[in-house]
Write an enzyme that holds these catalytic residues in place. Sequence first.
Site, PDB file in Angstrom:
ATOM      1  N   LYS A  83       0.893  -1.267   0.183  1.00  0.00           N
ATOM      2  CA  LYS A  83       0.034  -0.019  -0.055  1.00  0.00           C
ATOM      3  C   LYS A  83       0.823   1.213  -0.039  1.00  0.00           C
ATOM      4  CE  LYS A  83      -4.163   0.997   2.476  1.00  0.00           C
ATOM      5  NZ  LYS A  83      -5.071   1.008   3.715  1.00  0.00           N
TER       6      LYS A  83
HETATM    7  O1  G3P Z   1      -7.664   1.684   5.687  1.00  0.00           O
HETATM    8  C1  G3P Z   1      -8.067   2.964   5.283  1.00  0.00           C
HETATM    9  C2  G3P Z   1      -9.413   3.495   5.782  1.00  0.00           C
HETATM   10  O2  G3P Z   1     -10.320   2.640   5.665  1.00  0.00           O
HETATM   11  C3  G3P Z   1      -9.512   4.198   6.924  1.00  0.00           C
HETATM   12  O3  G3P Z   1     -10.777   4.366   7.550  1.00  0.00           O
HETATM   13  O4  G3P Z   1     -12.276   5.390   9.249  1.00  0.00           O
HETATM   14  O5  G3P Z   1      -9.819   5.697   9.533  1.00  0.00           O
HETATM   15  O6  G3P Z   1     -11.469   7.037   7.830  1.00  0.00           O
HETATM   16  P1  G3P Z   1     -11.161   5.664   8.422  1.00  0.00           P
END
Ligand code: G3P
Length: 216
Positions: A83
């Site tokens: 990633k």
């Molecule tokens: O993995 C990246 C993403 O899904 C993060 O989500 O909830 O931290 O905005 P969030």
Amino acid sequence: MKFFVDTADTNDIADLAATGLLDGVTTNPSLIAKSGRDFLEVTREICGLVDGPVSAEVVALDHEGMMREAEILRKIADNVCIKVPLTIDGLKTCKKLTSDGTLVNVTLCFSANQALLAAKAGASFVSPFVGRHDDNGFDGMDLIRDIRLIYDNYAFETEILAASIRHPVHVLECARIGADVATMPPAVIRNLVKHVLTDKGIEGFMADWAKTGQSL
Ligand code: G3P
């Protein structure tokens, strides 16, 4: 539509993998920190729990550093997906790694033009952050819709991996638009199965079955 779980919690991953509904896992530095575990060790364990791609994120910000870290990460297992952030160095790293046949997820995508660049760099996945887009007053679903349109216009093979999913309605909207993958926190995956009428229906059938006095 593929279901990935967005966590580095191996108990949750094992539990969801046992349903047969899990197609992969995504992690990020925040989720690794939350797990309290060693990055390489927990990533190795996760790769053994699922057959599908496991995204492991580089933390270097320059191309050389990203390549060095990717070398370490891709040795962990065949299903590791590197990633990288959506920056020029991240795109350069994506191009180099995918031309060697390595899976790459380009993350932190907040515009359709960024997604276009990720596809041109040969990304296996692009991760538009739906919830964080919404948090900032934009419509995360408009972003998914625009990327779907652009990728279909040019038959790009990069998969749209909807990330930062916060609730089941996000999943429903992504499925309507045709996102290839949704990565969700464990609680969101578990919430997808819930419906008050399903519970009520089971309750009614069980009560009537008990009246028959039969058993199987
Ligand atoms: O993995 C990246 C993403 O899904 C993060 O989500 O909830 O931290 O905005 P969030």
